[in-house]
Design an enzyme around this catalytic site. Structure first.
Site, short mmCIF file in Angstrom:
data_model
loop_
_atom_site.label_atom_id
_atom_site.label_comp_id
_atom_site.label_asym_id
_atom_site.label_seq_id
_atom_site.Cartn_x
_atom_site.Cartn_y
_atom_site.Cartn_z
N GLU A 18 0.87 -1.20 0.00
CA GLU A 18 0.00 0.00 0.00
C GLU A 18 0.89 1.23 0.00
O GLU A 18 1.00 1.95 0.99
CB GLU A 18 -0.95 0.01 1.21
CG GLU A 18 -1.96 1.15 1.16
CD GLU A 18 -2.74 1.36 2.44
OE1 GLU A 18 -3.20 0.38 3.05
OE2 GLU A 18 -2.87 2.54 2.85
N HIS A 34 2.17 4.73 -1.90
CA HIS A 34 1.45 5.71 -2.72
C HIS A 34 2.35 6.62 -3.54
O HIS A 34 3.52 6.82 -3.23
CB HIS A 34 0.55 6.55 -1.84
CG HIS A 34 -0.48 5.77 -1.09
ND1 HIS A 34 -1.45 5.02 -1.71
CD2 HIS A 34 -0.69 5.59 0.23
CE1 HIS A 34 -2.22 4.44 -0.79
NE2 HIS A 34 -1.77 4.76 0.39
N HIS A 78 -9.52 1.31 0.10
CA HIS A 78 -8.66 2.22 0.88
C HIS A 78 -9.48 3.37 1.46
O HIS A 78 -10.42 3.83 0.82
CB HIS A 78 -7.57 2.76 -0.06
CG HIS A 78 -6.53 3.57 0.62
ND1 HIS A 78 -6.72 4.88 1.03
CD2 HIS A 78 -5.26 3.25 0.97
CE1 HIS A 78 -5.61 5.32 1.60
NE2 HIS A 78 -4.71 4.36 1.58
N ASP A 84 2.28 1.95 3.89
CA ASP A 84 1.45 3.14 3.68
C ASP A 84 2.33 4.36 3.45
O ASP A 84 1.97 5.48 3.85
CB ASP A 84 0.47 3.39 4.83
CG ASP A 84 -0.79 4.13 4.38
OD1 ASP A 84 -0.85 4.52 3.21
OD2 ASP A 84 -1.70 4.30 5.21
C1 GRE Z 1 -3.39 6.78 3.80
O1 GRE Z 1 -3.17 6.76 2.60
O2 GRE Z 1 -3.65 5.73 4.40
C2 GRE Z 1 -3.31 8.06 4.57
C3 GRE Z 1 -3.65 9.26 3.96
C4 GRE Z 1 -3.57 10.45 4.68
C5 GRE Z 1 -3.17 10.44 6.00
C6 GRE Z 1 -2.84 9.26 6.60
C7 GRE Z 1 -2.91 8.06 5.90
O3 GRE Z 1 -4.04 9.26 2.68
O4 GRE Z 1 -2.62 6.91 6.51
ZN ZN Z 2 -2.75 4.41 2.20
#
Ligand code: GRE
Ligand code: ZN
Length: 329
Positions: free
Chosen positions: A13, A15, A163, A292
């Site tokens: 996960e 990004h 998500h 994450d």
């Molecule tokens: C996530 O992608 O899980 C996320 C966010 C913003 C803040 C915290 C977070 O998109 O874990």
């Molecule tokens: Zn995430």
């Protein structure tokens, strides 16, 4: 490849922020959460690799940061999402031993989203897709209008990663507003994200979408958004009355569907007690490693897994084996 961690590590996960999406977000006054996260989200790969190497992560399965392209008007989303996925494909192709990808989908147009999923899997080699929170910030994904996406995912035999995204403003208003100024993360990772995403997962089971598409596979982050801890109570209580009570296996129906159709990841939840609960409820085959990044840094995850006392077999499953099986890596 073997890392300093002694076993292959795949994090699923992780990004990025597409430059075109970033530009339309900026034009609409939406900004990433601070400069440090912003710098990592749109670095195009170099910082990803540097911080993967430092923490001993062999491969990241990349996904767009929330809410992807789901907030755009439908026509813009359909065309822009193709570009997002095509640029992501170029990124993966530069370094296919280090990166794989989940597609972004224009969920505003479910049939177009299903077609884009198929294009991404068949033509671009993507491993599934990620969808975020409420569709367009308004509707849970169990709504039948979105079932073409789930039908296609089941037919393609790829998972959909459910998500979190910013929760519905009405929920925030009634449940959390009083404390938001002093504790801004309560509407996000501290509480709101998990509540809403757990609700989305619960609703999917109740909707019957898994009866219709028995091969549908859903991934939840953050060690299942709290559901493994609640699984006994949810399953038992649902069985007393109503539709679940009429099922042949009423007492265990919810648990059975959840444990059969869902996989969970460790994203942002490096807790040994929470992992133990999840392993006991769901089994070691159902839990995949994730960080994450860049909302969570890689190193705390590495520190955690280095200390984690689980069997070598379960360790291999958690760190790479389950990802290799589920995502066909
Ligand atoms: C996530 O992608 O899980 C996320 C966010 C913003 C803040 C915290 C977070 O998109 O874990
Ligand atoms: Zn995430």
């Amino acid at each position: 490849m073997t890392t300093r961690n002694g076993t292959r590590v795949i994090a699923i996960e992780e990004h990025f922020l597409d430059p075109e999406v970033k530009a339309v977000m900026a034009a609409n006054g939406m900004r990433p959460l601070g400069p440090e996260i912003g710098r990592r989200l749109d670095d195009g790969g170099a910082l990803h690799i540097k911080e993967m190497d430092e923490a001993g992560i062999d491969m990241q399965v990349l996904s767009h940061s929330p809410p992807g392209t789901q907030w755009l008007d439908a026509a813009t989303a359909v065309s822009m999402t193709r570009g997002v996925n095509d640029r992501l494909k170029l990124w993966v192709d530069r370094d296919p031993t280090r990166f794989a990808a989940f597609a972004a989908l224009p969920t505003q147009e479910p049939d177009a989203a299903a077609n884009e999923l198929e294009r991404c899997v068949d033509k671009l080699g993507f491993k599934g897709a990620m969808i975020y929170g409420l569709a367009a910030g308004q509707v849970f994904f169990d709504d039948k209008r979105f079932w073409p996406i789930f039908e296609r995912a089941a037919a393609l035999d790829v998972p959909i990663y459910l998500h979190p995204a910013p929760p519905h403003p009405t929920m925030v208003d009634i449940y959390l507003k009083d404390y938001l100024a002093d504790y801004p993360t309560i509407a996000g990772p501290a509480w709101g994200f998990g509540i809403e995403t757990a609700t989305a997962a619960l609703r999917m089971v109740l909707s019957g979408v898994f009866d219709k598409y028995p091969n549908l596979k859903i991934i939840l982050g953050h060690l299942g958004e709290g559901i493994p801890f609640q699984l006994h109570r949810m399953s038992e209580s649902l069985s007393h009355v109503g539709a679940a009570s009429k099922r042949p296996n009423a007492m265990t129906w919810f648990r059975d569907v959840f444990c059969d159709r869902f996989w969970i990841t460790t994203s942002g939840n490096f807790s040994t007690p929470a992992l133990m609960c999840s392993m006991i409820e769901m089994g070691a085959d159902r839990i995949l490693y994730a960080v994450d990044w860049p909302f969570v840094m890689n190193q705390p995850g590495t520190d955690w897994i280095e200390e984690l006392r689980i069997s070598p077999d379960d360790r291999r499953k958690l760190l790479h084996g389950n990802a290799e099986t589920l995502l066909k890596l």
